[in-house]
Design an enzyme around this catalytic site. Structure first.
Site, PDB file in Angstrom:
ATOM      1  N   TYR A  29      -3.203  -1.483   4.836  1.00 30.40           N
ATOM      2  CA  TYR A  29      -2.071  -1.506   5.773  1.00 30.40           C
ATOM      3  C   TYR A  29      -1.991  -2.800   6.593  1.00 30.40           C
ATOM      4  O   TYR A  29      -1.050  -2.970   7.371  1.00 30.40           O
ATOM      5  CB  TYR A  29      -2.185  -0.332   6.749  1.00 30.40           C
ATOM      6  N   HIS A  34       4.649  -1.672   9.408  1.00 30.98           N
ATOM      7  CA  HIS A  34       4.262  -0.643  10.377  1.00 30.98           C
ATOM      8  C   HIS A  34       3.051  -1.066  11.212  1.00 30.98           C
ATOM      9  O   HIS A  34       2.719  -0.416  12.201  1.00 30.98           O
ATOM     10  CB  HIS A  34       3.947   0.652   9.635  1.00 30.98           C
ATOM     11  N   ASN A  81       0.722   8.654  13.268  1.00 25.60           N
ATOM     12  CA  ASN A  81       1.291   9.915  13.759  1.00 25.60           C
ATOM     13  C   ASN A  81       0.469  10.589  14.848  1.00 25.60           C
ATOM     14  O   ASN A  81       0.971  11.487  15.531  1.00 25.60           O
ATOM     15  CB  ASN A  81       1.482  10.889  12.589  1.00 25.60           C
ATOM     16  N   ASP A 106       6.489  -1.502  16.132  1.00 25.02           N
ATOM     17  CA  ASP A 106       7.556  -1.943  15.232  1.00 25.02           C
ATOM     18  C   ASP A 106       8.818  -1.121  15.440  1.00 25.02           C
ATOM     19  O   ASP A 106       8.756   0.049  15.811  1.00 25.02           O
ATOM     20  CB  ASP A 106       7.096  -1.801  13.780  1.00 25.02           C
ATOM     21  N   ASN A 127       7.212   7.833  15.072  1.00 18.30           N
ATOM     22  CA  ASN A 127       6.207   8.888  15.167  1.00 18.30           C
ATOM     23  C   ASN A 127       5.045   8.528  16.092  1.00 18.30           C
ATOM     24  O   ASN A 127       4.454   9.408  16.722  1.00 18.30           O
ATOM     25  CB  ASN A 127       5.674   9.234  13.774  1.00 18.30           C
TER      26      ASN A 127
END
Length: 202
Positions: A29, A34, A81, A106, A127
């Site tokens: 990631y 994100h 989340n 973001d 989220n």
């Protein structure tokens, strides 16, 4: 004889501000849209010469003083989340009120590289923000929103878009936005959220 004490970036005492930078842990990631918050945190650490490597509050953290204010910079490791779990634990431990929690994240509603400073607000469908609001039971924390652009077309799944890598051009825009975001943060921890909004909300 006069003895001069060496000036440090982080004088003693508990933090007055939490700077919460949102993203997802894991190498896969690292350079995704994100993870803009994590990218921001790393640029902040590079500029001020501190490390974000202490494991606490379900996060990796680092301490720095900005404009005379002690700040704890946190990168939650709970995945996006559940970011609020980390924020709640840190804020509760240091008794930091929501107004002194600044969240960097973001935003797909802004063009890539665009900044938007907000004093408070709803989760806007994000989220990570939704989790923070739920966990601390408040939406009165300031935010630095960094645009990552809308998904290119209706055929794109939103999750696929936010987890996609930045193009070279977008990465350049992101870097410029993070540099401006750091300037905004410096104003915000000094209590001048309005000044940050006036300067960077174009």
């Amino acid at each position: 004889m006069t003895v001069f004490k060496r000036r440090t970036l982080n004088p003693g005492g508990p933090p007055e501000y939490l700077v919460v930078c949102l993203g997802n842990p894991g190498r896969e990631y690292e350079t995704t849209r994100h993870n803009t918050g994590f990218i921001f945190a790393d640029m902040l650490a590079e500029k001020y010469g501190f490390k974000i490597n202490r494991i606490q509050f379900k996060a990796v953290t680092g301490s720095v003083t900005l404009n005379g204010r002690r700040c704890l910079v946190i990168k939650p490791q709970t995945y996006m989340n559940n970011s609020g779990q980390s924020v709640r634990e840190a804020a509760s431990f240091y008794k930091i009120k929501p107004e002194n929690i600044i969240v960097v994240f973001d935003d797909i509603s802004l063009p890539c590289g665009k900044l938007r400073i907000r004093r408070k607000g709803t989760d806007g469908g994000h989220n990570g923000i939704k989790s923070i609001i739920y966990q601390i039971n408040a939406d009165t924390f300031p935010r630095i929103k960094i645009g990552i652009g809308e998904k290119p077309g209706p055929e794109w799944n939103l999750a696929d878009w936010v987890l996609s890598k930045f193009t070279a051009d977008d990465a350049k825009l992101l870097k410029e936005a993070c540099e401006k975001g750091i300037e905004a943060l410096e104003l915000m921890v000094a209590g001048d959220v309005d000044g940050a909004m006036n300067k960077f909300n174009g």
